[in-house]
Scaffold this motif. Structure first.
Motif, mmCIF file in Angstrom:
data_model
loop_
_atom_site.group_PDB
_atom_site.id
_atom_site.type_symbol
_atom_site.label_atom_id
_atom_site.label_comp_id
_atom_site.label_asym_id
_atom_site.label_seq_id
_atom_site.Cartn_x
_atom_site.Cartn_y
_atom_site.Cartn_z
ATOM 1 N N SER A 85 0.815 -1.210 0.000
ATOM 2 C CA SER A 85 0.000 0.000 0.000
ATOM 3 C C SER A 85 0.849 1.261 0.000
ATOM 4 N N TYR A 86 2.164 1.107 -0.115
ATOM 5 C CA TYR A 86 3.089 2.237 -0.112
ATOM 6 C C TYR A 86 2.819 3.147 -1.297
ATOM 7 N N THR A 87 2.658 4.422 -1.008
ATOM 8 C CA THR A 87 2.581 5.429 -2.064
ATOM 9 C C THR A 87 3.632 6.474 -1.749
ATOM 10 N N GLN A 90 3.142 12.383 -0.637
ATOM 11 C CA GLN A 90 2.503 12.981 0.516
ATOM 12 C C GLN A 90 2.976 14.419 0.547
ATOM 13 N N PRO A 126 5.704 8.654 3.605
ATOM 14 C CA PRO A 126 5.072 7.329 3.502
ATOM 15 C C PRO A 126 5.922 6.208 4.112
ATOM 16 N N GLU A 129 5.571 6.346 7.832
ATOM 17 C CA GLU A 129 4.326 5.720 8.271
ATOM 18 C C GLU A 129 4.452 4.199 8.313
#
Length: 181
Positions: A85-87, A90, A126, A129
């Protein structure tokens, strides 16, 4: 966790028996971090790792216990989900506010280290996170800074990225063992 004179983390059969046997609420132990370091040192990318069953056999063969292997594989499954799910986008003007649970789990030293990596431009939001997600998966109480550094290293590893040499030094070598050239 301490590196040896050669700059290596202790692995099974090489000082791992001296590792702090602490465990979090979910049962993660310091020994789990030894397994993660072993994987980082021996498999340069996650896709180079064999299947869980084969990997568990290999880790057992080099001396790791089945419970620490299972802990590491479970933790890595969570890391793989986070990596999927890494994007990489940001807002660069965003401000990260840590929840009280995150502050308690990470502790001031680890939050300061994450801020240092972000300010240095090597840990984009990201990825930060992902680090926080994997740290929160470990249980309660302040996380040891050395364990956080391994989490950061494993986040880079999970994305197939190699940290900058100076950052790698910061992650792998304790401050009192660095030599000034």
């Amino acid at each position: 966790m301490h590196v040896d004179a050669a700059g290596q983390f202790p692995t099974a059969g090489h000082g791992a028996e001296d590792v702090d046997p602490r465990a979090g609420v979910l049962g993660y132990s310091g020994s789990m971090f030894d397994v993660l370091v072993y994987l980082y040192e021996n498999y340069w990318r996650p896709d180079a790792c064999p299947s869980h069953d084969q990997l568990a056999r290999k880790l057992t063969a080099v001396g790791f216990e089945s419970d620490e292997i299972q802990e590491a594989l479970t933790w890595l499954d969570g890391l793989a989900q986070a990596a999927e799910s890494y994007t990489g986008r940001q807002s660069e003007h965003g401000l990260r506010v840590y929840s009280s649970a995150e502050q308690e789990r990470l502790g001031t030293e680890s939050i300061g280290f994450l801020s240092f990596l972000e300010a240095a431009g090597v840990l984009p939001p990201p990825m930060r996170e992902m680090v926080i997600d994997r740290a929160m998966a470990l249980g309660t109480g302040p996380l040891d800074l050395e364990d956080l550094k391994i989490i950061v290293l494993m986040v880079f590893w999970s994305l197939g990225e190699e940290p900058d040499a100076l950052i790698l030094d910061e992650l792998l070598v304790e401050a009192d063992e660095r030599s000034i050239h």
